[in-house]
Design a protein around this motif. Sequence first.
Motif, PDB file in Angstrom:
ATOM      1  N   GLY A  52      48.165  35.037  27.146  1.00  0.00           N
ATOM      2  CA  GLY A  52      48.934  34.063  27.908  1.00  0.00           C
ATOM      3  C   GLY A  52      49.756  34.641  29.040  1.00  0.00           C
ATOM      4  N   SER A  53      49.674  35.948  29.275  1.00  0.00           N
ATOM      5  CA  SER A  53      50.429  36.552  30.379  1.00  0.00           C
ATOM      6  C   SER A  53      50.037  35.918  31.704  1.00  0.00           C
ATOM      7  N   ASN A  54      51.042  35.737  32.588  1.00  0.00           N
ATOM      8  CA  ASN A  54      50.713  35.259  33.935  1.00  0.00           C
ATOM      9  C   ASN A  54      50.751  36.439  34.893  1.00  0.00           C
ATOM     10  N   SER A  66      41.141  38.606  39.610  1.00  0.00           N
ATOM     11  CA  SER A  66      41.799  37.371  39.160  1.00  0.00           C
ATOM     12  C   SER A  66      40.851  36.498  38.354  1.00  0.00           C
ATOM     13  N   ILE A  67      39.633  36.373  38.828  1.00  0.00           N
ATOM     14  CA  ILE A  67      38.651  35.523  38.151  1.00  0.00           C
ATOM     15  C   ILE A  67      38.303  36.086  36.776  1.00  0.00           C
ATOM     16  N   GLU A  68      38.097  37.392  36.710  1.00  0.00           N
ATOM     17  CA  GLU A  68      37.774  38.000  35.414  1.00  0.00           C
ATOM     18  C   GLU A  68      38.948  37.864  34.447  1.00  0.00           C
ATOM     19  N   LEU A  69      40.160  38.017  34.942  1.00  0.00           N
ATOM     20  CA  LEU A  69      41.332  37.827  34.088  1.00  0.00           C
ATOM     21  C   LEU A  69      41.439  36.382  33.612  1.00  0.00           C
ATOM     22  N   ALA A  70      41.168  35.439  34.514  1.00  0.00           N
ATOM     23  CA  ALA A  70      41.208  34.022  34.134  1.00  0.00           C
ATOM     24  C   ALA A  70      40.144  33.701  33.088  1.00  0.00           C
ATOM     25  N   LYS A  71      38.992  34.336  33.196  1.00  0.00           N
ATOM     26  CA  LYS A  71      37.923  34.128  32.211  1.00  0.00           C
ATOM     27  C   LYS A  71      38.353  34.587  30.822  1.00  0.00           C
ATOM     28  N   ARG A  72      39.310  35.513  30.789  1.00  0.00           N
ATOM     29  CA  ARG A  72      39.781  36.048  29.508  1.00  0.00           C
ATOM     30  C   ARG A  72      41.062  35.345  29.028  1.00  0.00           C
ATOM     31  N   PHE A  74      43.931  34.542  30.835  1.00  0.00           N
ATOM     32  CA  PHE A  74      45.203  34.787  31.510  1.00  0.00           C
ATOM     33  C   PHE A  74      45.366  33.816  32.679  1.00  0.00           C
ATOM     34  N   LYS A  75      46.615  33.537  33.021  1.00  0.00           N
ATOM     35  CA  LYS A  75      46.910  32.712  34.184  1.00  0.00           C
ATOM     36  C   LYS A  75      47.008  33.633  35.397  1.00  0.00           C
TER      37      LYS A  75
END
Length: 226
Positions: A52-54, A66-72, A74-75
């Motif tokens: 849940g880290s932003n 950013s996209i790979e982090l969002a896929k996992r 994260f915001k």
Amino acid sequence: MVHITWRYNKSNKNNWESFFDVHAPHYINNGFTKNTISEVDFVIEELRLSEGSNILDVGCGTGRHSIELAKRGFKAIGVDISSGMLLEAKKLATEANVDVEWVHCDAVKYTPTETFDVVICLCEGAFGLVGRDEEPIEHDLAILKNISDALKPKGRFMLTTLNAYSKIRNLTQGDVDSGRFNPVTMVEHYMDEWDLPEGKKQVEVKERSYLPFELKQMFVQGRVEG
């Protein structure tokens, strides 16, 4: 859903913005973009990201981190100077079916509207990549100050930048004599023909490299202490 927020005066482009606006559709075809998954693995492990880290991605380019982090889960919010790169990011986020906010803004002028658990500035996306008429230290220090403002107390920050030791080892006296490299300011400024995915192109390059002690001083000046 993908959002792009426009906070930038598009009439005042520097040389890097102009370059990336044109290069954007081809950027993802560069060889150095192929390690996104392992790079994000490293970010998550090294920064000990909790669920849940932003995350703020400064100089996000086409948004691959950013996209790979969002896929996992994260915001992620990505900031970049190039509208062309952000339009590619929007397409890639839509294809990946993730929700990322994209902010079109020079990182020097970025004013965060919230605070973040983590800020990343990777692959020379902003820091060290200096506009033709910009003073390098002022440019990079402004970015660090904005990053400091964006971090929560005890937030974490990851930066990659050019290594001045490598420049000193690999450049020659001829590079100094020609004005390509200034060993006092650690700035390279030159025109070169790059072999890009879309073909050969003349590119104006202005970059600032750093020694470790300089970065330490910059972090103190920029109040990046997380």
